[in-house]
Structures are given as structure tokens and as C-alpha cells.
Design a protein around this motif. Structure first.
Motif, PDB file in Angstrom:
ATOM      1  N   THR A  95       0.925  -1.979  -7.610  1.00  0.00           N
ATOM      2  CA  THR A  95      -0.244  -2.697  -6.749  1.00  0.00           C
ATOM      3  C   THR A  95      -1.072  -3.759  -7.744  1.00  0.00           C
ATOM      4  O   THR A  95      -1.676  -4.822  -7.424  1.00  0.00           O
ATOM      5  CB  THR A  95      -1.249  -1.712  -6.297  1.00  0.00           C
ATOM      6  OG1 THR A  95      -0.265  -0.757  -5.542  1.00  0.00           O
ATOM      7  CG2 THR A  95      -2.161  -2.139  -5.678  1.00  0.00           C
ATOM      8  N   SER A 130       0.655  -1.402  -0.201  1.00  0.00           N
ATOM      9  CA  SER A 130       0.269   0.216   0.084  1.00  0.00           C
ATOM     10  C   SER A 130       0.823   1.259  -0.108  1.00  0.00           C
ATOM     11  O   SER A 130       1.887   1.203   0.594  1.00  0.00           O
ATOM     12  CB  SER A 130      -0.849   0.212   1.247  1.00  0.00           C
ATOM     13  OG  SER A 130      -1.830  -1.170   1.226  1.00  0.00           O
ATOM     14  N   GLY A 131       0.333   2.427  -0.577  1.00  0.00           N
ATOM     15  CA  GLY A 131       1.105   3.629  -0.430  1.00  0.00           C
ATOM     16  C   GLY A 131       0.187   4.712  -1.028  1.00  0.00           C
ATOM     17  O   GLY A 131      -0.773   4.450  -1.662  1.00  0.00           O
ATOM     18  N   THR A 132       0.737   5.996  -0.872  1.00  0.00           N
ATOM     19  CA  THR A 132       0.081   7.063  -1.247  1.00  0.00           C
ATOM     20  C   THR A 132       0.849   7.874  -2.315  1.00  0.00           C
ATOM     21  O   THR A 132       1.899   8.191  -1.909  1.00  0.00           O
ATOM     22  CB  THR A 132      -0.440   7.736  -0.356  1.00  0.00           C
ATOM     23  OG1 THR A 132      -1.266   7.021   0.798  1.00  0.00           O
ATOM     24  CG2 THR A 132      -1.213   9.105  -0.459  1.00  0.00           C
ATOM     25  N   ASP A 136       3.169   3.491  -8.476  1.00  0.00           N
ATOM     26  CA  ASP A 136       2.311   2.832  -7.548  1.00  0.00           C
ATOM     27  C   ASP A 136       1.169   2.012  -7.940  1.00  0.00           C
ATOM     28  O   ASP A 136       0.860   0.888  -7.366  1.00  0.00           O
ATOM     29  CB  ASP A 136       1.691   4.027  -6.408  1.00  0.00           C
ATOM     30  CG  ASP A 136       2.669   4.418  -5.641  1.00  0.00           C
ATOM     31  OD1 ASP A 136       4.005   3.881  -5.603  1.00  0.00           O
ATOM     32  OD2 ASP A 136       2.648   5.226  -4.731  1.00  0.00           O
ATOM     33  N   LEU A 182      -6.350   3.290   2.570  1.00  0.00           N
ATOM     34  CA  LEU A 182      -5.003   2.138   2.465  1.00  0.00           C
ATOM     35  C   LEU A 182      -5.134   1.282   3.579  1.00  0.00           C
ATOM     36  O   LEU A 182      -4.224   0.584   3.868  1.00  0.00           O
ATOM     37  CB  LEU A 182      -3.886   2.856   2.792  1.00  0.00           C
ATOM     38  CG  LEU A 182      -3.710   4.341   1.509  1.00  0.00           C
ATOM     39  CD1 LEU A 182      -2.346   5.021   1.841  1.00  0.00           C
ATOM     40  CD2 LEU A 182      -3.473   3.567   0.300  1.00  0.00           C
ATOM     41  N   ALA A 231      -3.407   1.080  -2.717  1.00  0.00           N
ATOM     42  CA  ALA A 231      -2.986   2.276  -3.246  1.00  0.00           C
ATOM     43  C   ALA A 231      -3.733   3.578  -3.456  1.00  0.00           C
ATOM     44  O   ALA A 231      -4.875   3.343  -3.827  1.00  0.00           O
ATOM     45  CB  ALA A 231      -1.866   2.086  -4.211  1.00  0.00           C
ATOM     46  N   TYR A 232      -3.101   4.750  -3.382  1.00  0.00           N
ATOM     47  CA  TYR A 232      -3.921   6.115  -3.827  1.00  0.00           C
ATOM     48  C   TYR A 232      -3.116   6.886  -4.539  1.00  0.00           C
ATOM     49  O   TYR A 232      -1.924   7.109  -4.036  1.00  0.00           O
ATOM     50  CB  TYR A 232      -4.349   6.714  -2.398  1.00  0.00           C
ATOM     51  CG  TYR A 232      -5.010   7.923  -2.647  1.00  0.00           C
ATOM     52  CD1 TYR A 232      -4.401   9.025  -2.890  1.00  0.00           C
ATOM     53  CD2 TYR A 232      -6.510   7.951  -2.878  1.00  0.00           C
ATOM     54  CE1 TYR A 232      -5.085  10.436  -3.010  1.00  0.00           C
ATOM     55  CE2 TYR A 232      -7.079   9.063  -3.167  1.00  0.00           C
ATOM     56  CZ  TYR A 232      -6.471  10.378  -3.420  1.00  0.00           C
ATOM     57  OH  TYR A 232      -7.149  11.389  -3.717  1.00  0.00           O
ATOM     58  N   VAL A 278      -6.585   0.143  -6.370  1.00  0.00           N
ATOM     59  CA  VAL A 278      -5.925   1.575  -6.493  1.00  0.00           C
ATOM     60  C   VAL A 278      -7.077   2.477  -6.684  1.00  0.00           C
ATOM     61  O   VAL A 278      -8.061   2.493  -7.426  1.00  0.00           O
ATOM     62  CB  VAL A 278      -4.963   1.585  -7.782  1.00  0.00           C
ATOM     63  CG1 VAL A 278      -4.729   2.762  -8.063  1.00  0.00           C
ATOM     64  CG2 VAL A 278      -3.790   0.649  -7.690  1.00  0.00           C
TER      65      VAL A 278
END
Length: 282
Positions: free
Chosen positions: A157, A6-8, A153, A127, A136-137, A111
Motif C-alpha cells: 500500500t 485495499s486489504g485487511t 500489506d 477500507l 489497508a488495515y 495504512v
């Protein structure tokens, strides 16, 4: 618990630096209609003004959210989809896409994409993936599909060699004809393999009184205030699904799309004034 995947992805600077509380924004106005607290006076005034012309607009927002939930359940359950690209996410609320999908299969990967800084500020809730899956965003705009699809990202994902459900729920009506939303959808779908799906909903003027419908069309033609809704007729909504295999019951009111298990009485198609559909890429 958030997965390691996960991530932004954000633009430089704090998201609060880009929030203009004096101008209504679609995501915050939608939050207001759903009874949320993440909105400002300008959003509430805009929402109330629209509700004065279309008194059941809050009901429409609720039914649209229920459509999203049912569509994800179908895609993750019956269709076996494990990857979702949700563009125009909005402010997190109950039954976000990853929550519904991961309740069916914890391995689901999602996503989210939105261009509202207040959504970015709340992205942590989006997330909160299962350990088996991932979310992910991306802070990005639907009208820039190349940036979305090329983003590292997203690539970390989702596996774009495997089917993906493209979720465009209550977002396409914010893209005016001049920005060619049909080409945008085609570009996104072209990047996805056979067996992928499109789930979309769109506001319509088909059931509005003629004077109100003309007023809405005029506002859209003139650019209108920020977040103006570009209402489209059913044939214009169906066009987004060109080349795809619509699943039953096709493009219909979101209040009627596979709603057999929803509480009765159901609202009328006129009260909701929103079309929805799900289709498979052959």
C-alpha cells in the motif's frame, strides 16, 4: 468503493473471539466518550470513572479528533503528503484519516494499524477508499514496529521510498515508560525517508490538580487497569519529536494547534489537557 490495493491483515480466528467485554479497552472507551455505540458496560464504567476525576475528558476526546482532522488537512494540503501510516486507529468514526486526506487528493494511500479486535471487526469502514487511492488495515501493536513495517500489506500500500506521515494520535500515552515508547517512535521514523512527518498527540498531567496528577502517575507506575493512561509533561512529549523540524505552532494544546477556523469559544488548555504537534523529518 474499495481500491484493489485495499486489504485487511488479521490474526487467525474471528475477531470476536478475542473481544473481552468484561475488561475496558481504550478504543472502546474513546468511542464512548465520542458518543459512539461500539462499547460495552466495562468501557462505560471505566469512562465514567475517569470522567469523575477529569470532568472534561469527553471534550478532550472531541478536541483530539479535531486535531487529527486539521493535522491531516495540513499534511495532505500544504505539505503535499500522499501516504499515511495511522497507528492506534481506534473505532471508525467521522473524518477518518483516509476520508480527510482523499477529500484533498483522491490518490492518498493510508495504512491503519490497531490491536483491538473490535476495531478489526469494523475495519471495512476504514477500507472504503477512493478508486484512485488505497487503504489497508493491519491487526498489530504499536510496540512491535518491526512487524508493522515488514508487513506485506503495508509494503503493497505504501512506498517507503517516498514521504509518509506517521500518525500517532492519542496512542503514545498507552505505552508505559517500561516499554520505551521513544525507541518505538525512532524505529518507525528511521524506516521513513526524509520529508516524512510525525503527527502526534498525548495526554498530560501539566494542568491537573496536584492530587489528581499524583494519582494518575501512581496508577501508571503500578501498571494500573487495562488501558491506563500514562500522562506525561510537555518536555516528555516534545522528546518524541527530537531530531525533527517542528512546524508552527510547535507542541501545544491540541485545542490551540492551528485552530483558527474552529468554532468559538475555544476550550481552555486545562479542560483539554492534551498536547499535539506535527514535525518534518529533515
Amino acid at each position: 468503493m474499495t481500491s484493489e490495493a485495499s486489504g485487511t491483515a488479521t490474526e487467525p480466528g474471528h475477531p470476536g473471539d478475542r473481544i473481552d467485554t468484561s475488561v475496558a479497552h481504550p478504543a472502546r472507551r474513546y468511542n464512548y466518550w465520542l458518543g459512539g455505540k461500539d462499547n460495552f458496560q466495562a468501557d462505560r464504567e471505566s469512562g465514567d470513572a475517569m470522567a469523575a476525576r477529569f470532568p472534561t475528558i469527553r471534550l478532550s476526546a472531541v478536541e483530539n479528533r479535531r486535531f487529527l482532522r486539521r493535522a491531516v488537512r495540513h499534511l495532505a494540503g500544504e505539505a503535499g503528503i500522499r501516504q499515511f501510516l495511522d497507528i492506534g486507529t481506534g473505532i471508525p468514526t467521522a473524518d477518518n484519516t483516509h476520508e480527510v486526506a482523499q477529500s484533498i487528493d483522491p490518490r492518498a494511500r493510508v495504512v491503519y494499524v490497531d490491536n483491538d479486535p473490535i476495531v478489526l471487526a469494523h475495519a471495512r469502514a476504514l477500507l472504503n477508499s477512493s478508486t484512485e487511492g488505497a487503504t489497508a488495515y493491519l491487526d498489530a501493536d504499536l510496540r512491535d514496529p518491526e512487524r508493522i513495517l515488514a508487513h506485506p500489506d503495508l509494503r503493497r500500500t505504501l512506498d517507503l521510498s517516498q514521504p509518509v506521515a506517521l500518525m500517532l494520535v492519542a496512542v503514545l500515552h498507552f505505552v508505559p515508560d517500561g516499554d520505551d515508547p521513544y525507541t518505538t517512535v525512532t524505529r518507525l521514523l528511521d524506516a521513513l525517508p526524509a520529508g516524512s512527518y510525525l503527527a502526534a498527540s498525548h495526554a498530560t498531567h501539566d494542568y491537573l490538580p496536584p492530587a489528581v496528577a499524583e494519582e494518575a502517575k501512581a496508577a501508571a507506575r503500578g501498571g494500573g487497569p487495562h488501558g491506563v493512561i500514562n500522562l506525561r509533561a510537555r518536555d516528555e512529549v516534545v522528546r518524541f519529536f527530537d531530531g525533527l523540524e517542528l512546524i508552527e505552532p510547535g507542541v501545544c494544546s491540541v485545542a490551540e494547534w492551528r485552530a483558527d477556523d474552529e468554532p468559538e469559544p475555544r476550550p481552555s488548555v486545562a479542560d483539554v489537557s492534551m498536547y499535539g504537534g506535527v514535525a518534518r523529518k529533515p
